[in-house]
Design a protein around this motif. Structure first.
Motif, mmCIF file in Angstrom:
data_model
loop_
_atom_site.group_PDB
_atom_site.id
_atom_site.type_symbol
_atom_site.label_atom_id
_atom_site.label_comp_id
_atom_site.label_asym_id
_atom_site.label_seq_id
_atom_site.Cartn_x
_atom_site.Cartn_y
_atom_site.Cartn_z
ATOM 1 N N VAL A 19 0.872 -1.167 0.208
ATOM 2 C CA VAL A 19 0.145 -0.057 -0.098
ATOM 3 C C VAL A 19 0.792 1.256 0.178
ATOM 4 N N ARG A 20 2.095 1.267 0.451
ATOM 5 C CA ARG A 20 3.028 2.360 0.547
ATOM 6 C C ARG A 20 3.238 2.644 -0.667
ATOM 7 N N ARG A 21 3.082 1.710 -1.992
ATOM 8 C CA ARG A 21 3.377 2.097 -3.257
ATOM 9 C C ARG A 21 2.186 2.577 -4.087
ATOM 10 N N VAL A 22 0.859 2.365 -3.401
ATOM 11 C CA VAL A 22 -0.066 2.715 -4.120
ATOM 12 C C VAL A 22 -0.339 4.205 -4.417
ATOM 13 N N ARG A 23 -0.707 4.378 -5.783
ATOM 14 C CA ARG A 23 -1.040 5.888 -5.907
ATOM 15 C C ARG A 23 -2.153 6.292 -6.301
ATOM 16 N N THR A 24 -3.290 5.173 -6.385
ATOM 17 C CA THR A 24 -4.746 5.116 -6.735
ATOM 18 C C THR A 24 -5.612 5.536 -5.164
ATOM 19 N N ARG A 25 -6.627 6.127 -5.499
ATOM 20 C CA ARG A 25 -7.468 6.515 -4.325
ATOM 21 C C ARG A 25 -8.049 5.290 -3.544
ATOM 22 N N TYR A 26 -7.975 4.084 -4.150
ATOM 23 C CA TYR A 26 -8.564 2.979 -3.482
ATOM 24 C C TYR A 26 -7.678 1.801 -3.670
ATOM 25 N N VAL A 27 -7.497 0.769 -2.677
ATOM 26 C CA VAL A 27 -6.806 -0.551 -2.741
ATOM 27 C C VAL A 27 -7.793 -1.609 -2.650
ATOM 28 N N ALA A 28 -7.601 -2.604 -3.560
ATOM 29 C CA ALA A 28 -8.488 -3.843 -3.550
ATOM 30 C C ALA A 28 -7.574 -4.972 -3.238
ATOM 31 N N PHE A 29 -7.940 -5.652 -1.868
ATOM 32 C CA PHE A 29 -7.097 -6.901 -1.692
ATOM 33 C C PHE A 29 -7.629 -8.026 -2.171
ATOM 34 N N CYS A 30 -6.546 -8.766 -2.872
ATOM 35 C CA CYS A 30 -7.128 -9.938 -3.346
ATOM 36 C C CYS A 30 -6.128 -11.027 -2.915
ATOM 37 N N ASP A 31 -6.553 -12.266 -2.409
ATOM 38 C CA ASP A 31 -5.666 -13.436 -1.927
ATOM 39 C C ASP A 31 -5.127 -14.350 -3.187
ATOM 40 N N ASP A 32 -4.201 -15.152 -3.051
ATOM 41 C CA ASP A 32 -3.610 -15.563 -4.197
ATOM 42 C C ASP A 32 -4.703 -16.899 -4.482
ATOM 43 N N ASP A 33 -5.981 -16.957 -3.769
ATOM 44 C CA ASP A 33 -6.917 -18.024 -4.214
ATOM 45 C C ASP A 33 -8.128 -17.385 -4.328
ATOM 46 N N THR A 34 -8.206 -16.012 -4.406
ATOM 47 C CA THR A 34 -9.440 -15.385 -4.777
ATOM 48 C C THR A 34 -9.463 -14.606 -6.006
ATOM 49 N N THR A 35 -10.638 -14.442 -6.615
ATOM 50 C CA THR A 35 -10.547 -13.537 -7.946
ATOM 51 C C THR A 35 -11.727 -12.648 -8.090
ATOM 52 N N TRP A 36 -11.595 -11.259 -8.226
ATOM 53 C CA TRP A 36 -12.640 -10.427 -8.240
ATOM 54 C C TRP A 36 -12.992 -10.749 -9.687
ATOM 55 N N ALA A 47 -11.357 -20.140 -4.350
ATOM 56 C CA ALA A 47 -11.021 -21.594 -4.755
ATOM 57 C C ALA A 47 -9.878 -21.767 -3.731
ATOM 58 N N PRO A 48 -10.270 -22.253 -2.409
ATOM 59 C CA PRO A 48 -9.669 -22.369 -1.190
ATOM 60 C C PRO A 48 -8.398 -23.388 -1.652
ATOM 61 N N SER A 49 -7.461 -23.064 -1.426
ATOM 62 C CA SER A 49 -6.105 -23.612 -1.424
ATOM 63 C C SER A 49 -5.762 -24.668 -0.678
ATOM 64 N N LYS A 50 -5.281 -25.801 -1.157
ATOM 65 C CA LYS A 50 -4.966 -27.090 -0.305
ATOM 66 C C LYS A 50 -3.635 -26.968 0.394
ATOM 67 N N GLN A 51 -2.846 -25.661 -0.099
ATOM 68 C CA GLN A 51 -1.681 -25.586 0.567
ATOM 69 C C GLN A 51 -1.552 -24.728 1.718
ATOM 70 N N ARG A 52 -2.287 -25.378 2.954
ATOM 71 C CA ARG A 52 -2.271 -24.405 4.197
ATOM 72 C C ARG A 52 -2.145 -25.449 5.358
#
Length: 296
Positions: free
Chosen positions: A73-90, A202-207
């Protein structure tokens, strides 16, 4: 999209992150993506750099957990930030819809979307709690008012996220959103759920589900004693522990929570009365929730 940046974190899930990046880089919204590789040992960073040069890659030498999002987020230059896990897709259009809601409502700090679990696309078990949230809301709020969000399903106003310091380094990972959400609410920011903002999981089995459960219980206990009045913290502690299995993972969580007690006492700041009143209204649904059972 010039309004929102997608931030993703990953650790030793090269297959999952490549799948997610394939979907997210094809979005019609066209949001820039920042990925933090949390010290993976499976070649994730090199593979992403080679296959997705358009993704801004941050290589962390160690696993920072949720705090890696703060780094991005320190590098974000837009007004908003959307978090996305490595097993989720917007899903297509959802980033734009969440940004539209934030544009239209300056008092809104975060929008959390509806999660559909692959492969059958059933709603996540936590969804009824979000859809039917009893927290009182102002007339202008475009959806049910929340006092807790799910990071991988949420878009935040960057100024609000930065104002509360992002995710706590002490919590690391596992229910880390609870403290952030309470601090947003304490500062007057509203959070809401939006039915038409859709994210697939899509829940990861690597957990390591048992380790994650230990962290989740510890972090929940810490958050209770950091922000709730004493009577409420004690009541919810009893409820959390009553719903957790009497096993080694739960014992480890309690011991870890107790070891952090000096820090908790130093950092304790009780939420305003209006926030506490909302939290009390949520307790009945939390007691009945099958999604909040601390099991593997």
């Amino acid at each position: 999209m010039d309004r929102a940046t997608v931030v993703m974190i990953t650790h030793n899930r090269v297959r999952e992150v490549l799948r997610t990046l394939r979907e997210m880089t094809r979005q019609p919204d066209g949001a820039p993506i920042i990925l933090v590789d949390n010290g993976s040992g499976d070649g994730t960073a090199d593979t992403v750099a080679r296959r997705y040069p358009e993704v801004e890659l941050i290589r962390s030498e160690r696993n920072l957990g949720a705090v890696a999002r703060n780094l991005a987020v320190r590098r974000v230059r837009t007004r908003y930030v959307a978090f996305c896990d490595d097993d989720t897709t917007w899903q297509p259009g959802s980033l734009a819809r969440a940004a539209d809601l934030l544009d239209a409502h300056p008092g809104l700090g975060a929008v959390t979307g509806r999660c559909l679990v692959e492969p059958g696309l059933a709603e996540d078990p936590l969804t009824p709690e979000l859809r039917h949230s009893p927290v009182p809301r102002p007339a202008w709020l475009p959806g049910p008012a929340l006092l807790g969000v799910l990071a991988g399903l949420s878009m935040f106003r960057v100024t609000a996220f930065r104002a509360v310091g992002g995710f706590s380094p002490r919590l690391w990972l596992g229910g880390e959103e609870e403290l952030l959400s309470l601090d947003l609410a304490a500062r007057g920011w509203w959070m809401c759920w939006a039915e038409d903002v859709v994210i697939h999981h899509a829940p990861s089995k690597q957990r390591d589900s048992r380790h994650r459960r230990t962290l989740g219980i510890r972090n929940t206990l810490w958050t209770l004693w950091l922000r709730r009045p004493l009577r409420s913290a004690a009541r919810r502690t009893r409820a959390v522990l009553a719903g957790a299995p009497a096993d080694r993972a739960t014992c480890s969580a309690v011991l870890a929570a107790l070891r952090g007690l000096p820090w908790v006492l130093r950092e304790r700041r009780v939420v305003p009365r209006r926030v506490e009143e909302g939290l009390v209204l949520l307790e009945d649904a939390q007691r009945r929730s099958t999604a909040r059972r601390y099991v593997d």
